[in-house]
Design an enzyme around this catalytic site. Structure first.
Site, short mmCIF file in Angstrom:
data_model
loop_
_atom_site.label_atom_id
_atom_site.label_comp_id
_atom_site.label_asym_id
_atom_site.label_seq_id
_atom_site.Cartn_x
_atom_site.Cartn_y
_atom_site.Cartn_z
N LEU A 23 -0.05 -14.60 -3.29
CA LEU A 23 -0.88 -13.71 -4.42
C LEU A 23 -0.94 -12.13 -4.43
O LEU A 23 -1.30 -11.61 -5.15
CB LEU A 23 -2.73 -14.13 -3.54
CG LEU A 23 -3.27 -15.37 -3.13
CD1 LEU A 23 -3.89 -14.84 -1.92
CD2 LEU A 23 -3.56 -16.12 -5.14
N GLY A 24 -0.25 -12.00 -3.80
CA GLY A 24 -0.07 -10.30 -3.48
C GLY A 24 0.56 -9.86 -2.64
O GLY A 24 0.25 -10.39 -0.94
N GLY A 33 -2.20 -4.20 2.61
CA GLY A 33 -1.37 -3.68 3.77
C GLY A 33 -0.32 -4.55 4.92
O GLY A 33 -0.80 -5.87 5.05
N ASP A 88 -8.66 3.19 4.57
CA ASP A 88 -8.08 3.50 3.96
C ASP A 88 -8.12 3.04 2.59
O ASP A 88 -8.80 1.48 2.00
CB ASP A 88 -7.00 2.30 4.36
CG ASP A 88 -5.55 2.66 3.30
OD1 ASP A 88 -6.14 3.14 2.49
OD2 ASP A 88 -5.08 2.11 2.90
N GLY A 123 1.82 -6.34 4.56
CA GLY A 123 2.27 -7.74 4.80
C GLY A 123 2.11 -8.98 2.70
O GLY A 123 0.99 -7.82 2.75
N SER A 124 2.18 -9.74 3.42
CA SER A 124 2.18 -10.21 1.97
C SER A 124 1.05 -11.10 2.41
O SER A 124 0.66 -12.51 3.22
CB SER A 124 3.23 -11.23 1.38
OG SER A 124 4.45 -10.28 1.49
N LYS A 141 -2.93 -14.40 5.38
CA LYS A 141 -2.10 -12.92 5.23
C LYS A 141 -1.27 -12.50 6.62
O LYS A 141 -0.77 -13.46 7.68
CB LYS A 141 -2.85 -11.63 5.48
CG LYS A 141 -2.02 -10.19 5.66
CD LYS A 141 -3.17 -8.48 5.02
CE LYS A 141 -2.79 -7.95 5.97
NZ LYS A 141 -3.59 -7.06 5.61
#
Ligand SMILES: *[C@@H]1O[C@H](CO)[C@@H](O)[C@H](O)[C@H]1NC(C)=O
Ligand SMILES: *[C@@H]1O[C@H](CO)[C@@H](O)[C@H](O)[C@H]1NC(C)=O
Ligand SMILES: *[C@@H]1O[C@H](CO)[C@@H](O)[C@H](O)[C@H]1NC(C)=O
Ligand SMILES: *[C@@H]1O[C@H](CO)[C@@H](O)[C@H](O)[C@H]1NC(C)=O
Ligand SMILES: *[C@@H]1O[C@H](CO)[C@@H](O)[C@H](O)[C@H]1NC(C)=O
Ligand SMILES: *[C@@H]1O[C@H](CO)[C@@H](O)[C@H](O)[C@H]1NC(C)=O
Ligand SMILES: *[C@@H]1O[C@H](CO)[C@@H](O)[C@H](O)[C@H]1NC(C)=O
Ligand SMILES: *[C@@H]1O[C@H](CO)[C@@H](O)[C@H](O)[C@H]1NC(C)=O
Ligand SMILES: *[C@@H]1O[C@H](CO)[C@@H](O)[C@H](O)[C@H]1NC(C)=O
Ligand SMILES: *[C@@H]1O[C@H](CO)[C@@H](O)[C@H](O)[C@H]1NC(C)=O
Length: 773
Positions: free
Chosen positions: A466-467, A470, A584, A472-473, A489
């Site tokens: 999916l993307g 922060g 963040d 990790g994928s 994640k």
């Protein structure tokens, strides 16, 4: 002035700038420079109980005075009322409680008309009589840790001595510390040194400072001396350089009631040489940065508690007659001063084991290095570091338990063995285990511990990415039990992994809010660390704001996103059990569910804080463009840092573009600066909106959003609203006044000049800076 003092009895309380033969500074008396820039008198350093004669800015100090010069830094007094700072036999002296001199300017020429004057540039000068021009002594020639504008930073060719700035020993002790800043005339450069000997900073950085700074540097040399001076090209800017207790050289300027950091070297704390002392280890992502190696303990607990790590660590158990073992650590750089012995790995190990003086060894390729004596400058890096082995008593090494066959114990074993999870999450883990054994389906409210295999199957072996969130994928998956869609994640195995994991699981595991993404479970199996969240079909806010292809969010939706995000932050800051600073906030971390309801995600950097929001000191991190200025200052960060980031995000939500836009000709615009005139003048706020909205929005709401946004990004932390105030304003339950335009955007608001980003840290923060050339 001197005559005035002779004839007036009350001289000090009325703000005299002079000390003469007939008066002195004692107790709470001070002298103040003519323009009221600087003040001089006795002060107490931090939490210490001792008093020092020092100089500070009269007007430019936040809470405690900003000390720029200390006279008796190594010889404090206990009672300031019975001590005095006065002119005696042509010298400035400090007399202690017993009237004994403990500090003196030590000039030989004695005269009975000597006076000392505190000048507006922060120079305390000793003059022989009222009319003499050349000072016989001046504080500018004897700086402590601060280099003020106008002061010469020099090398004396007669004595071959270079001037030094030395750090305080700790924030509570102005005594000479280990870090110094020195001028090397032959190279026309400055260096940073540890303990007067070890250089630890690449002086080439100095050139980049001189080129990029708003300060005007000038170098002079004559038969007596070579020196640098600087002055601000903008007279209204109050600035200074100082050698901080952290071992970092800092350049700061007073802007809107706060010292803003403009430049810092070395950029990261762990690059400062030997910060953690002997056998200490520096971790850039922890606070405090320093820790003792396993098997070692603080040499001085009290110094350590004051943030002075220089004393380092000592063995818990002496090695005499003890069975010894080796502790494996991975470090960024090997310590200096090893001796090399060409041997095999085994021989290297034995050589160190058998040598009484050997404290550590490493074996790389064919090279065996051994270290005798204290080991300094260790910085942990478990991802790309070099492995070395430190000798410790076997007694002090954690006992490695045998792995058992049951899956459950493997997870707990790994977790506690590595000291990875907080006790909190261990408790959670145990709870989850019970449920896990009962059946693998998701339990309401509590976390599920998945096996790696489960998640491999759910994500079809991590095939649908999916993307990259922060750290990790993120992969899409379907859980077998209830066929629910999840986002998995996968934390990449790098140095921050464990900490990240610990932080995310323990933080999100305990919080539940409609606007916060739900963590359903996790997997901690050996090196595999995964987090399982509810899947958000509408991706993250940034994809809708900044990418043309995505569906355009209408104004109503944007407003609801602003409100939902505010509510999530109110919950984190004020309502949940552990108060949390997200750290963040940015569009990437605002996820959208099927109904475009916002869910705050990615707690990787989150900080748990006590009820007092005491002091969450931290390293520079977060995302450029959303970082509050205080992150760069190394001061306590409060929930107001989230408020700042939230404000920056509001501008983007309305405008549909990043706040900083770069054009082909490499010029930059800063939206909050461009929009300020329109908002302040009560102009057409709809013209500031994302053009894709075709001005279809409620003017009142748009105005509210912009006003709130400017309030959120105020320079001064106290001027920013709390998130609950923001929530009330957005709900329409609280009126909002016209905000002042923050100084940091006003300063650089000049469209004819380029905006330049000065990278302040390799970890991604930056500062806006006007191009001076
Ligand atoms: C002044 O001289 C005395 C004696 O030589 C010395 O102990 C002291 O450190 C000097 N003080 C300063 C401020 O240099
Ligand atoms: C200053 O000292 C000189 C000699 O040392 C003396 O003659 C003179 O009277 C003194 N002046 C004052 C004001 O004390
Ligand atoms: C300073 O250095 C110069 C040249 O390096 C040398 O000739 C001179 O004697 C030195 N002076 C002192 C006081 O050490
Ligand atoms: C600094 O250097 C001195 C002399 O070289 C030495 O005696 C002292 O132990 C050093 N300080 C530390 C903290 O290592
Ligand atoms: C260098 O020092 C001497 C003696 O102190 C002085 O006469 C001369 O003017 C100084 N030169 C400069 C350029 O300041
Ligand atoms: C910088 O300093 C030099 C020397 O003091 C001066 O001549 C020059 O005008 C200054 N430049 C600016 C921009 O202030
Ligand atoms: C000390 O360690 C830091 C971090 O590994 C490194 O950047 C620095 O170069 C080291 N300093 C010296 C003098 O080896
Ligand atoms: C390392 O060795 C060099 C030269 O042998 C010496 O100058 C330096 O002080 C030593 N550094 C440490 C930290 O012991
Ligand atoms: C071993 O040490 C030599 C000499 O310092 C160095 O040139 C070489 O690169 C080292 N080899 C490895 C594998 O580190
Ligand atoms: C240190 O690095 C080695 C090799 O890169 C790795 O096998 C080991 O797990 C690392 N140690 C720690 C504590 O991460």
């Amino acid at each position: 002035m001197g005559f005035l003092c002779l004839s007036l009895i009350i001289c000090f309380s009325s703000g005299a700038d002079t000390i003469s033969a007939t008066n002195s500074v004692s107790g709470d008396e001070t002298i103040i420079s003519k323009g009221e820039m600087f003040e001089l008198g006795f002060f107490k350093a931090g939490k210490s109980s001792k008093y020092y004669i020092g100089m500070w800015y009269k007007k430019y100090s936040s809470k405690s005075p900003t000390i720029v010069w200390v006279a008796n830094r190594d010889t404090p007094v206990s009672d300031r009322f019975s001590s005095a700072f006065k002119v005696l036999d042509g010298n400035l002296v400090i007399l202690n409680e017993l009237k004994l001199p403990i500090w003196s300017t030590n000039v030989t020429a004695s005269s009975n008309s000597t006076i000392a004057v505190l000048l507006d540039d922060g120079n305390l000068v000793l003059r022989d009589g009222l009319n003499s021009v050349e000072p016989v002594w001046q504080s500018f020639d004897h700086p402590t840790d601060t280099w003020l504008p106008g002061a010469k930073f020099s090398y004396n060719k007669k004595t071959n001595k270079s001037q030094l700035l030395t750090s305080w020993k700790s924030i509570n002790d102005p005594a000479v510390g280990l870090y110094s800043f020195e001028f090397i005339p032959s190279k026309k450069m400055f260096v940073l040194k540890w303990n007067v000997s070890q250089q630890y900073w690449d002086p080439r950085n100095w050139d980049s400072l001189i080129k990029n700074s708003f300060e005007n540097f000038s170098y002079q040399t004559n038969e007596n001396e070579s020196y640098f001076t600087y002055s601000s090209s903008d007279r209204s800017v109050i600035s200074r350089f100082y050698m901080d207790v952290s071992g970092q050289l800092k350049h700061t300027a007073w802007i809107k009631s706060v010292w803003n950091l403009y430049w810092i070297q070395p950029r990261t704390q762990c690059e400062v040489y030997a910060l953690c002392g002997a056998f200490g280890i520096c971790r850039q992502t922890e606070f405090p940065y320093c820790d003792c190696l396993t098997g070692f303990e603080h040499r001085s607990e009290s110094e350590w508690n004051q943030g002075d790590f220089s004393g380092g660590c000592v063995r818990k158990t002496n090695l005499n007659k003890q069975k010894t073992d080796f502790l494996m650590i991975n470090v960024t750089n090997m310590p200096l001063n090893s001796s090399m012995v060409a041997k095999s790995a085994k021989e290297c190990h034995i050589a160190c084991l058998n040598s009484f003086s050997c404290n550590a060894y490493s074996f790389v390729g064919i090279n065996c290095s051994v270290w005798d004596g204290e080991i300094l400058n260790l910085s942990e890096d478990n991802a790309n570091g070099k492995t070395m082995y430190v000798k410790v008593s076997s007694k002090d090494l954690p006992i490695h338990k045998k792995k058992k066959s049951s899956k459950v114990t493997v997870v707990i074993g790994t977790a506690s063995g590595v000291g990875m999870l907080l006790i909190l999450s261990l408790v959670m883990l145990a709870l989850c285990m019970k449920k896990k054994l009962a059946g693998k389906t998701t339990m309401d409210g509590s976390l599920v511990a998945f096996s790696y295999k489960d998640l491999q199957i759910a994500t079809q072996n991590f095939s649908h990415r999916l993307g990259g969130g922060g750290f990790g994928s993120v992969f899409k998956g379907v859980l077998r039990g209830d066929s629910s869609i999840v986002a998995v994640k996968k934390l990449e195995s790098f140095s921050q992994g464990d900490k990240q994991f610990k932080s995310e699981v323990s933080t999100i595991g305990t919080i539940q809010h409609v606007n916060i993404v739900r963590l359903r479970g996790f997997c901690a199996q050996g090196n595999h660390k995964l987090l399982v969240y509810d899947y958000m079909p509408n991706s993250s806010l940034n994809s809708h704001l900044f990418h043309e292809k995505q569906e355009v969010l209408n104004w109503e939706t944007r407003y609801q996103i602003a409100l939902g995000t505010a509510r999530a932050l109110v919950y984190l800051h004020e309502k949940c059990r552990d108060f949390i600073i997200h750290c963040d906030i940015k569009p990437e971390n605002i996820l959208l569910d099927a109904k475009f309801c916002p869910k705050v995600a990615d707690f990787g950097l989150a900080k748990l804080v006590g009820r007092e929001f005491s002091s969450v000191l931290t390293t520079i991190r977060g995302t450029r463009g959303y970082l509050a200025p205080e992150w760069l200052l190394g001061v306590a960060v409060t929930p107001k840092a989230d408020v700042f980031s939230y404000g920056m995000m509001l501008f983007e939500l309305a405008n549909g573009k990043r706040n900083v836009e770069k054009y082909e000709d490499s010029s930059l615009t800063f939206f909050p600066s461009l929009a300020a005139d329109v908002v302040l003048a009560g102009g057409d706020v709809l013209s500031l909106l994302d053009s894709r909205l075709n001005k279809e929005a409620c003017v009142e709401q748009v105005t509210r959003i912009f006003k709130v946004a400017y309030w959120c990004i105020q320079d001064e932390v106290d001027n920013r609203p709390s998130m609950s105030q923001v929530e009330k304003v957005l709900e329409g339950n609280l009126e909002v006044k016209m905000p002042p335009i923050p100084q940091f955007i006003k300063l650089y608001d000049n469209s004819s000049e380029d905006l330049v980003f000065i990278e302040c840290s390799s970890t991604g923060s930056s500062q806006l800076h006007k191009n001076s050339s």
